[in-house]
Write an enzyme that holds these catalytic residues in place. Sequence first.
Site, PDB file in Angstrom:
ATOM      1  N   LYS A  29       4.559  -3.528  -9.137  1.00 21.78           N
ATOM      2  CA  LYS A  29       5.173  -3.862  -7.850  1.00 21.78           C
ATOM      3  C   LYS A  29       6.681  -3.689  -7.965  1.00 21.78           C
ATOM      4  CE  LYS A  29       3.804  -8.134  -7.359  1.00 21.78           C
ATOM      5  NZ  LYS A  29       3.683  -9.561  -6.946  1.00 21.78           N
ATOM      6  N   LYS A  87      -3.714  -3.105  -3.909  1.00 25.52           N
ATOM      7  CA  LYS A  87      -3.451  -4.355  -3.194  1.00 25.52           C
ATOM      8  C   LYS A  87      -2.631  -4.072  -1.938  1.00 25.52           C
ATOM      9  CE  LYS A  87      -1.633  -7.493  -5.761  1.00 25.52           C
ATOM     10  NZ  LYS A  87      -0.709  -8.007  -6.807  1.00 25.52           N
TER      11      LYS A  87
END
Length: 251
Positions: A29, A87
């Site tokens: 991320k 995700k």
Amino acid sequence: MLLLISPDGVEEALDCAKAAEHLDIIDVKKPDEGSLGANFPWIIREIRDAVPADKPVSATVGDVPYKPGTVAQAALGAVVSGATYIKVGLYGCTTPDQGIEVMRAVVRAVKDHRPEALVVASGYADAHRIGCVNPLALPDIAARSGADAAMLDTAIKDGTRLFDHVPPDVCAEFVRLAHASGRLAALAGSVKQTDLGPLTRIGTDIVGVRGAVCEGGDRNAGRIQPHLVAAFRAEMDRQARGHAAGVPAVN
């Protein structure tokens, strides 16, 4: 319970690789772009190449808007770049129907390319602060869209934590709803070692952390430390042993 660790780049991923025996999933991320901020495709590829082949790589697609086409393309980019878990933070979805529409597009884009990849519908424990879908709607969104897991994180990183917004009994209901539809349940949001007892007792499948394994507990300024990953895993294992034996582990 699987341990998901979120490095912010290749150097931190190499630190994770040093602690590979203590973690299960490496999550890519970009924290400075938000709770589920998306990193660059080349960073996903570099991290995939840098960590042990038997460790799955997860990638966030971002705190996404209600734009199913845009999000589907982003999700395809993540899986093409080497991620196994995809995700999606449903930041801009204000109703369950919007969340389902986005996630159906993501599931099709990802599964058409790599059927074995896992798609995660992610929401926010502090949804009331940003106006997105209710946390307890996520398991149904995941089920109705064909996603593999439902996840909660916190959207606003201001020191408040998962249990500050969704207490353990509500998290337990989230897990129950996910499991009832055959989905995995993942929980994150400034999770600390002291939260592992309740997370274990309610049957969480995946726990996601960053700050708890960073120097000084700082998810932004701190860097992931292999010894902190090892310590976090040791506490996870201790809680799991106590739960299996029917004896609550003392934090």
